[in-house]
Write a protein that holds these residues in place. Structure first.
Motif, PDB file in Angstrom:
ATOM      1  N   ALA A   1       0.820  -1.437  -0.013  1.00 51.63           N
ATOM      2  CA  ALA A   1      -0.035   0.100   0.057  1.00 51.63           C
ATOM      3  C   ALA A   1       0.837   1.161   0.019  1.00 51.63           C
ATOM      4  CB  ALA A   1      -0.948   0.070   1.185  1.00 51.63           C
ATOM      5  N   TYR A   2       2.242   1.237   0.375  1.00 53.81           N
ATOM      6  CA  TYR A   2       2.867   2.372   0.395  1.00 53.81           C
ATOM      7  C   TYR A   2       3.024   2.936  -1.000  1.00 53.81           C
ATOM      8  CZ  TYR A   2       4.409   0.872   5.124  1.00 53.81           C
ATOM      9  OH  TYR A   2       4.337   0.506   6.360  1.00 53.81           O
ATOM     10  N   LEU A   3       2.994   1.859  -2.045  1.00 50.10           N
ATOM     11  CA  LEU A   3       3.174   2.450  -3.338  1.00 50.10           C
ATOM     12  C   LEU A   3       1.950   3.313  -3.768  1.00 50.10           C
ATOM     13  CD1 LEU A   3       4.106  -1.004  -4.930  1.00 50.10           C
ATOM     14  CD2 LEU A   3       5.646   1.135  -4.469  1.00 50.10           C
ATOM     15  N   GLU A   4       1.050   3.378  -3.117  1.00 45.94           N
ATOM     16  CA  GLU A   4      -0.274   4.252  -3.523  1.00 45.94           C
ATOM     17  C   GLU A   4       0.173   5.852  -2.974  1.00 45.94           C
ATOM     18  OE1 GLU A   4      -3.735   2.310  -2.280  1.00 45.94           O
ATOM     19  OE2 GLU A   4      -2.757   0.243  -2.299  1.00 45.94           O
ATOM     20  N   TYR A   5       0.917   5.918  -2.095  1.00 49.53           N
ATOM     21  CA  TYR A   5       1.365   7.222  -1.656  1.00 49.53           C
ATOM     22  C   TYR A   5       2.562   8.093  -2.280  1.00 49.53           C
ATOM     23  CZ  TYR A   5      -2.431   6.276   1.769  1.00 49.53           C
ATOM     24  OH  TYR A   5      -3.720   6.029   2.297  1.00 49.53           O
ATOM     25  N   GLY A   6       3.228   7.408  -3.271  1.00 46.39           N
ATOM     26  CA  GLY A   6       4.265   7.966  -3.796  1.00 46.39           C
ATOM     27  C   GLY A   6       5.406   7.071  -4.250  1.00 46.39           C
TER      28      GLY A   6
ATOM     29  N   SER B   1       8.587   7.709  -4.294  1.00 53.71           N
ATOM     30  CA  SER B   1      10.175   8.025  -3.543  1.00 53.71           C
ATOM     31  C   SER B   1       9.650   8.034  -1.861  1.00 53.71           C
ATOM     32  CB  SER B   1      10.693   9.265  -3.901  1.00 53.71           C
ATOM     33  OG  SER B   1       9.890  10.427  -3.434  1.00 53.71           O
ATOM     34  N   ILE B   2      10.719   7.748  -1.207  1.00 56.76           N
ATOM     35  CA  ILE B   2      10.390   7.825   0.271  1.00 56.76           C
ATOM     36  C   ILE B   2       9.822   8.997   0.590  1.00 56.76           C
ATOM     37  CG2 ILE B   2      11.566   7.542   2.487  1.00 56.76           C
ATOM     38  CD1 ILE B   2      13.096   5.166   1.186  1.00 56.76           C
ATOM     39  N   PRO B   3      10.669  10.160   0.289  1.00 55.88           N
ATOM     40  CA  PRO B   3       9.981  11.474   0.615  1.00 55.88           C
ATOM     41  C   PRO B   3       8.780  11.589   0.470  1.00 55.88           C
ATOM     42  CG  PRO B   3      12.251  11.816  -0.203  1.00 55.88           C
ATOM     43  CD  PRO B   3      11.803  10.304  -0.283  1.00 55.88           C
ATOM     44  N   ASP B   4       8.391  11.252  -0.836  1.00 57.48           N
ATOM     45  CA  ASP B   4       6.773  11.439  -1.447  1.00 57.48           C
ATOM     46  C   ASP B   4       5.846  10.788  -0.444  1.00 57.48           C
ATOM     47  OD1 ASP B   4       7.693  12.940  -3.490  1.00 57.48           O
ATOM     48  OD2 ASP B   4       7.583  11.285  -5.040  1.00 57.48           O
ATOM     49  N   VAL B   5       6.233   9.498  -0.252  1.00 60.37           N
ATOM     50  CA  VAL B   5       5.283   8.795   0.634  1.00 60.37           C
ATOM     51  C   VAL B   5       5.227   9.533   2.160  1.00 60.37           C
ATOM     52  CG1 VAL B   5       4.923   6.551   1.909  1.00 60.37           C
ATOM     53  CG2 VAL B   5       5.696   6.708  -0.428  1.00 60.37           C
ATOM     54  N   ASN B   6       6.372   9.884   2.546  1.00 58.51           N
ATOM     55  CA  ASN B   6       6.232  10.442   4.011  1.00 58.51           C
ATOM     56  C   ASN B   6       5.568  11.747   4.018  1.00 58.51           C
ATOM     57  OD1 ASN B   6       7.631   8.310   5.332  1.00 58.51           O
ATOM     58  ND2 ASN B   6       9.444   9.179   4.808  1.00 58.51           N
ATOM     59  N   ASP B   7       5.857  12.302   2.915  1.00 56.03           N
ATOM     60  CA  ASP B   7       5.188  14.023   2.712  1.00 56.03           C
ATOM     61  C   ASP B   7       3.534  13.740   2.667  1.00 56.03           C
ATOM     62  OD1 ASP B   7       7.501  15.311   3.102  1.00 56.03           O
ATOM     63  OD2 ASP B   7       7.939  15.659   0.929  1.00 56.03           O
ATOM     64  N   ALA B   8       3.077  12.690   1.894  1.00 46.44           N
ATOM     65  CA  ALA B   8       1.760  12.619   1.313  1.00 46.44           C
ATOM     66  C   ALA B   8       1.000  12.267   2.677  1.00 46.44           C
ATOM     67  CB  ALA B   8       1.585  11.486   0.618  1.00 46.44           C
ATOM     68  N   VAL B   9       1.644  11.232   3.425  1.00 51.95           N
ATOM     69  CA  VAL B   9       1.168  10.615   4.908  1.00 51.95           C
ATOM     70  C   VAL B   9       0.990  12.257   6.025  1.00 51.95           C
ATOM     71  CG1 VAL B   9       1.380   9.367   7.084  1.00 51.95           C
ATOM     72  CG2 VAL B   9       1.722   8.592   4.643  1.00 51.95           C
ATOM     73  N   HIS B  10       2.247  12.949   5.861  1.00 52.10           N
ATOM     74  CA  HIS B  10       2.098  13.937   6.861  1.00 52.10           C
ATOM     75  C   HIS B  10       1.142  14.772   6.359  1.00 52.10           C
ATOM     76  CE1 HIS B  10       6.600  13.026   8.268  1.00 52.10           C
ATOM     77  NE2 HIS B  10       5.489  12.154   8.817  1.00 52.10           N
ATOM     78  N   SER B  11       1.082  15.287   5.200  1.00 55.87           N
ATOM     79  CA  SER B  11       0.046  16.245   4.589  1.00 55.87           C
ATOM     80  C   SER B  11      -1.347  15.709   4.846  1.00 55.87           C
ATOM     81  CB  SER B  11       0.123  16.454   3.086  1.00 55.87           C
ATOM     82  OG  SER B  11       1.393  17.002   2.745  1.00 55.87           O
ATOM     83  N   LEU B  12      -1.642  14.388   4.817  1.00 50.96           N
ATOM     84  CA  LEU B  12      -3.035  14.191   5.308  1.00 50.96           C
ATOM     85  C   LEU B  12      -3.346  14.162   6.641  1.00 50.96           C
ATOM     86  CD1 LEU B  12      -4.424  10.423   3.762  1.00 50.96           C
ATOM     87  CD2 LEU B  12      -4.373  10.938   6.335  1.00 50.96           C
ATOM     88  N   LEU B  13      -2.225  13.973   7.406  1.00 47.43           N
ATOM     89  CA  LEU B  13      -2.619  13.934   8.998  1.00 47.43           C
ATOM     90  C   LEU B  13      -2.983  15.599   9.462  1.00 47.43           C
ATOM     91  CD1 LEU B  13      -0.135  11.437  10.558  1.00 47.43           C
ATOM     92  CD2 LEU B  13      -2.358  11.128   9.894  1.00 47.43           C
ATOM     93  N   ALA B  14      -2.160  16.409   8.680  1.00 42.62           N
ATOM     94  CA  ALA B  14      -2.436  17.676   8.912  1.00 42.62           C
ATOM     95  C   ALA B  14      -3.572  18.291   8.438  1.00 42.62           C
ATOM     96  CB  ALA B  14      -1.115  18.830   8.239  1.00 42.62           C
ATOM     97  N   ASP B  15      -4.031  18.011   7.166  1.00 43.17           N
ATOM     98  CA  ASP B  15      -5.088  18.809   6.536  1.00 43.17           C
ATOM     99  C   ASP B  15      -6.159  18.099   6.017  1.00 43.17           C
ATOM    100  OD1 ASP B  15      -3.408  21.173   6.349  1.00 43.17           O
ATOM    101  OD2 ASP B  15      -2.389  20.116   4.427  1.00 43.17           O
TER     102      ASP B  15
ATOM    103  N   ARG C   1      -6.988   2.067   7.056  1.00 47.12           N
ATOM    104  CA  ARG C   1      -7.231   0.865   6.198  1.00 47.12           C
ATOM    105  C   ARG C   1      -6.129   0.364   5.373  1.00 47.12           C
ATOM    106  NH1 ARG C   1      -9.197  -0.501   1.671  1.00 47.12           N
ATOM    107  NH2 ARG C   1      -9.178   1.487   0.861  1.00 47.12           N
ATOM    108  N   ARG C   2      -5.610   1.093   4.611  1.00 49.27           N
ATOM    109  CA  ARG C   2      -4.444   0.748   3.764  1.00 49.27           C
ATOM    110  C   ARG C   2      -3.349   0.167   4.391  1.00 49.27           C
ATOM    111  NH1 ARG C   2      -5.509   2.672  -1.480  1.00 49.27           N
ATOM    112  NH2 ARG C   2      -7.269   4.228  -1.745  1.00 49.27           N
ATOM    113  N   PHE C   3      -2.809   0.798   5.476  1.00 52.57           N
ATOM    114  CA  PHE C   3      -1.672   0.327   6.068  1.00 52.57           C
ATOM    115  C   PHE C   3      -2.020  -0.888   7.439  1.00 52.57           C
ATOM    116  CE2 PHE C   3       0.074   4.632   5.349  1.00 52.57           C
ATOM    117  CZ  PHE C   3       0.910   4.326   4.322  1.00 52.57           C
ATOM    118  N   THR C   4      -3.126  -1.092   7.445  1.00 52.43           N
ATOM    119  CA  THR C   4      -3.746  -2.232   8.499  1.00 52.43           C
ATOM    120  C   THR C   4      -3.541  -3.451   7.383  1.00 52.43           C
ATOM    121  OG1 THR C   4      -5.232  -1.150   9.547  1.00 52.43           O
ATOM    122  CG2 THR C   4      -5.378  -3.101   9.543  1.00 52.43           C
ATOM    123  N   LYS C   5      -3.499  -3.519   5.962  1.00 45.71           N
ATOM    124  CA  LYS C   5      -3.377  -4.856   5.237  1.00 45.71           C
ATOM    125  C   LYS C   5      -2.018  -5.558   5.292  1.00 45.71           C
ATOM    126  CE  LYS C   5      -6.014  -2.404   1.672  1.00 45.71           C
ATOM    127  NZ  LYS C   5      -5.821  -1.849   0.164  1.00 45.71           N
ATOM    128  N   ARG C   6      -2.027  -6.571   5.123  1.00 46.61           N
ATOM    129  CA  ARG C   6      -0.768  -7.489   5.575  1.00 46.61           C
ATOM    130  C   ARG C   6      -0.512  -8.699   4.760  1.00 46.61           C
ATOM    131  NH1 ARG C   6      -0.663  -8.311  10.735  1.00 46.61           N
ATOM    132  NH2 ARG C   6      -2.736  -7.239  11.509  1.00 46.61           N
TER     133      ARG C   6
END
Length: 421
Positions: free
Chosen positions: A304-309, A311-325, A336-341
């Motif tokens: 599911a990480y691939l759905e957020y970017g 590159s590593i900075p893209d993924v982290n920025d996307a999650v942080h932006s989501l939590l902020a805004d 839900r996505r990060f609960t997959k296994r």
């Protein structure tokens, strides 16, 4: 589907559309059992850590054999915390030291579980620790940890699996590895540690675990070392419960809430009672993914990480932006996505690992999230004994290392030095 992470709705915790491995096909792999630590001062360490609090008995109580989901209702007067009330209450600092409050917070109310077994006297106030020397000039070159001197290699690298509130087990394992002293302070010099997420829920002292990790982050930086952590799905769930409470979210099975899902997944009210602004600020800034010494560090064994970017900075920025805004439904979708296994199990597992490595770099994935006893099918021993977890589990053609030793189900809390061979 395992009972380890559940939320109202039929969303299954497999890894989504990219790879659909047959979950009945167990991974072929091996346990890695590290050599006993040398020079460790103290009494002999018990190789297995078994604890019944919130473990197998908790699962039996909350996930009956009939397999039916059960809606959990929060108490009407359960205290809630608004993210807007806490975020920004303390300024962010550059570097890797945690944000600490400028002054002590007011004492908690009388109902804040004063009799909690792991809550020492005086724990009403946030921790006060030495931050070490002043922060470096922002214009100076930056390093993921203090730059080694001439000819000096970086310190050894360690990873810590899911803790889930088991503070005493965490202290015992860190001390066994020589990373903290008898008083619980950093004693590992230039060593580097990554926690793989899931600090809270199910166990007795999630806030105590967060306080310890924040303390060690500052002490390690002052000693020339490095202590960081990833955001797990339980961090998303805990923050969501604190911010949104019983506000409805759109689940594929109807309406649910973060608070109900958090309680269903082992949320402990005393952790929510003790959650403060500096905890929220620190948790909200944790990265979702990192690359260290060729190891791609993830919490969840999912693509599911691939759905957020890409590159590593893209993924982290996307999650942080989501939590902020973003709003409650976007938070819920991220949880839900990060609960997959189980993306790396079965015949398709190595392909899923390669997809992540090819995108983000590294030569091997190290993850938590899925308890090794579930991953290997050893969750139910014929003799009724707790699962034996000698160490990290290497699988998916030696491309993946599982670090969740199943401490919540009377397994073991794992701390390992990388690389695991």
């Amino acid at each position: 589907m395992t009972p380890e992470d559940r939320f109202p709705g039929p969303e299954h915790p497999d890894s989504g559309p990219r790879h659909q491995p047959d979950l009945d096909v167990l991974p072929y792999g091996t346990y890695y059992e590290p050599e006993p630590a040398t020079g460790y001062p103290g009494t002999p360490y018990e190789a297995e850590t078994y604890s019944g609090y919130g473990g197998a008995r908790y699962l039996e109580q909350h996930w009956p054999a009939d397999g039916q989901d059960h809606t959990v209702h929060a108490p009407e007067n359960a205290p809630l915390f608004s993210h807007q009330d806490h975020a920004g209450s303390h300024q962010d600092h550059p570097g890797y030291e945690p944000t600490l409050p400028d002054q002590q917070s007011p004492a908690h109310q009388d109902h804040a579980h004063q009799d909690h077994a792991h809550q020492a006297p005086g724990r009403d106030d946030p921790p006060t620790i030495e931050l070490g020397p002043p922060l470096p000039d922002p214009s100076a070159p930056s390093y993921p940890y203090p730059a080694p001197g001439p000819g000096e290699p970086p310190g050894p690298l360690y990873v810590v699996g899911d803790v889930h509130g088991y503070l005493e087990e965490l202290r015992a394992e860190l001390r066994h590895q020589g990373l903290i002293d008898a008083e619980g302070h950093w004693s590992a010099g230039r060593s580097r540690i990554w926690f793989l997420g899931d600090f809270t829920d199910r166990g007795p002292d999630g806030i105590g675990v967060i306080d310890l990790v924040m303390q060690l982050a500052a002490e390690a930086a002052a000693a020339g070392g490095y202590c960081r952590a990833l955001m797990g799905n339980h961090e998303l769930l805990f923050l969501g419960a604190a911010r949104y409470g019983d506000e409805p979210v759109q689940s594929t099975a109807g309406t649910a809430s973060f608070l109900a899902a958090w309680r269903l997944n082992g949320g402990q009210q005393h952790d929510l009672d003790r959650l403060e602004g500096h905890h929220i600020s620190w948790l909200s800034r944790l990265p979702a993914i990192a690359l260290e010494d060729g190891h791609l560090l993830l919490h969840s064994d999912t693509t599911a990480y691939l759905e957020y970017g890409e590159s590593i900075p893209d993924v982290n920025d996307a999650v942080h932006s989501l939590l902020a805004d973003e709003g409650v439904d976007e938070w819920w979708d991220c949880f839900r996505r990060f609960t997959k296994r189980f993306a790396f199990r079965g015949d398709a597992g190595p392909t899923a690992v390669h997809e992540l490595l090819d995108t983000y770099g590294g030569t091997r994935i190290v993850h938590g999230h899925s308890p090794i006893p579930y991953l290997t099918g050893a969750v139910h021993a014929d003799d009724g004994q707790p699962p034996h977890i000698p160490g990290p589990y290497v699988y998916a053609d030696d491309l993946a290392v599982a670090m969740d030793g199943g401490v919540t189900m009377e397994g073991r809390l794992l701390v390992a030095r990388l690389p695991v061979n």
